[in-house]
Design an enzyme around this catalytic site. Structure first.
Site, PDB file in Angstrom:
ATOM      1  CB  ILE A   1      -0.979  -0.006   1.205  1.00  0.00           C
ATOM      2  CG1 ILE A   1      -1.950  -1.199   1.086  1.00  0.00           C
ATOM      3  CG2 ILE A   1      -1.745   1.325   1.278  1.00  0.00           C
ATOM      4  CD1 ILE A   1      -2.971  -1.321   2.197  1.00  0.00           C
TER       5      ILE A   1
ATOM      6  CE1 TYR B   1      -1.881  -6.194  11.328  1.00  0.00           C
ATOM      7  CE2 TYR B   1      -3.950  -6.949  10.399  1.00  0.00           C
ATOM      8  CZ  TYR B   1      -2.881  -6.079  10.387  1.00  0.00           C
ATOM      9  OH  TYR B   1      -2.813  -5.097   9.435  1.00  0.00           O
TER      10      TYR B   1
END
Ligand code: UDP
Length: 324
Positions: free
Chosen positions: A12, A150
């Site tokens: 990204i 996460y």
């Protein structure tokens, strides 16, 4: 503007750097190359407005001058990918939590605007088939299941960002990505789409975990950048959390159908194989989510975000990239 992108050599981050340079910003990338890759930013190196520094957000001495230089920070440096997090739980927790703490602390000293990259993982495994709203309760499995590291680390990041905004008026914008895909996303960290495309092109079995009925809504990187930059620019987004994803009408699919679609688009002979979770992951490390689709009401209302790229279009682009 002068923009610092942490994790800017990743999937990204490198696309973001390219877009910001295109509109005339100066871009400085900091990346420790743990999952980022210099090849991702190689084409940007000839641009005089681009700088690349190899280093970690965990080192305040490295980060300090870069934060001081910048007008705004896109904080994307993080451990990403379910497989990566399961294989490196400690590194993931440290990078995601301590890294963000250091970025926010330095940004606050200089009162620099921060866009914090978060994840739909934060919401966890909602039951039923309702779209994920930013304000939903979080539903997680036990701490013994490594996957939730996460989600937990990103939730701490979000709360740190909100605390800095509420207590110190540091402008922090939080964005939750929903299954963003596109060229340059690595197949090495567990993500389904790059793995399936690579498997299909190599003629290897396409590995669908469980029964493949789990559903996701995949977002093209170019749509994600439209939303990300609009939120980064907008005067009223600090102190808020935004979902960023795709339109379920065109981009929601179950994983088994995704595997077959990729097989068809690549004209591959690969078989689609159902792999039991116990075979794919170490015992007790993984738990799947049967459904994850974003509610985009808030981002639409705030910045007029409208994703445009259908799943078929984005898959074609990714296949072309892998073929080349
Ligand atoms: N998945 C799969 N085979 C793979 C990789 C992933 O069946 O080789 C499944 C995974 O279990 C999940 C879905 O594909 O149900 C999406 O996984 P991904 O890692 O792309 O994103 P997630 O939504 O889990 O963050």
């Amino acid at each position: 503007m002068k923009i610092l992108i942490t994790g800017g050599a990743g999937f990204i981050g490198s696309h973001l750097a390219e877009r910001l340079l295109k509109r005339g910003d100066e871009v400085l990338v900091l990346d420790d190359l743990s999952t980022g890759d210099l090849d991702n930013v190689r084409p940007l190196e000839s641009n005089p407005k681009f700088q690349m520094k190899v280093g970690t957000v965990l080192d305040p001495d490295t980060l300090k001058p870069l934060v001081e230089w910048s007008d705004m920070i896109y904080h994307l440096a993080a451990a990403v990918g379910v497989s990566y997090v399961i294989e490196h739980p400690l590194h993931s927790l440290t990078t995601n939590i301590r890294g963000t703490e250091i970025v926010l602390e330095l940004a606050n000293k200089n009162k620099k605007r921060v866009l914090l990259a978060s994840s739909s993982e934060v919401a966890g495994k909602k039951n039923g088939k309702a779209m994920f709203n930013e304000n939903d309760d979080r539903v997680l499995g036990p701490t013994t299941v490594t996957r939730w590291i996460y989600s937990t680390s990103k939730a701490v990041d979000e709360m740190l960002g909100l605390a800095y905004w509420r207590e110190k008026r540091l402008p922090v914008i939080t964005v939750r990505f929903f299954n963003v895909i596109g060229p340059r996303q690595s197949a090495d960290y567990g993500m389904s789409v790059p793995r399936f495309v690579k498997q299909a092109l190599l003629g290897h079995p396409i590995t669908v975990y469980g029964d493949g009925a789990q559903r996701r809504c995949f977002t093209d990187i170019e749509d994600a950048l439209d939303g990300l930059i609009a939120l980064g620019d907008h005067p009223h987004t600090p102190g808020e959390i935004y979902n960023l994803g795709a339109n379920p009408d065109t981009n929601e699919i179950c994983i088994k159908d995704l595997a077959h679609k990729i097989k068809d688009l690549t004209e591959s002979d690969s078989p689609v194989e159902l792999v039991p979770y116990e075979k794919a992951f170490a015992k007790g490390s993984y738990e799947d989510l049967n459904y994850r689709v974003p509610d985009l009401t808030k981002i639409r209302k705030t910045v007029g975000y409208e994703p445009k790229i259908s799943l078929d279009m984005t898959l074609r682009r990714i296949i072309e990239y892998y073929e080349s």
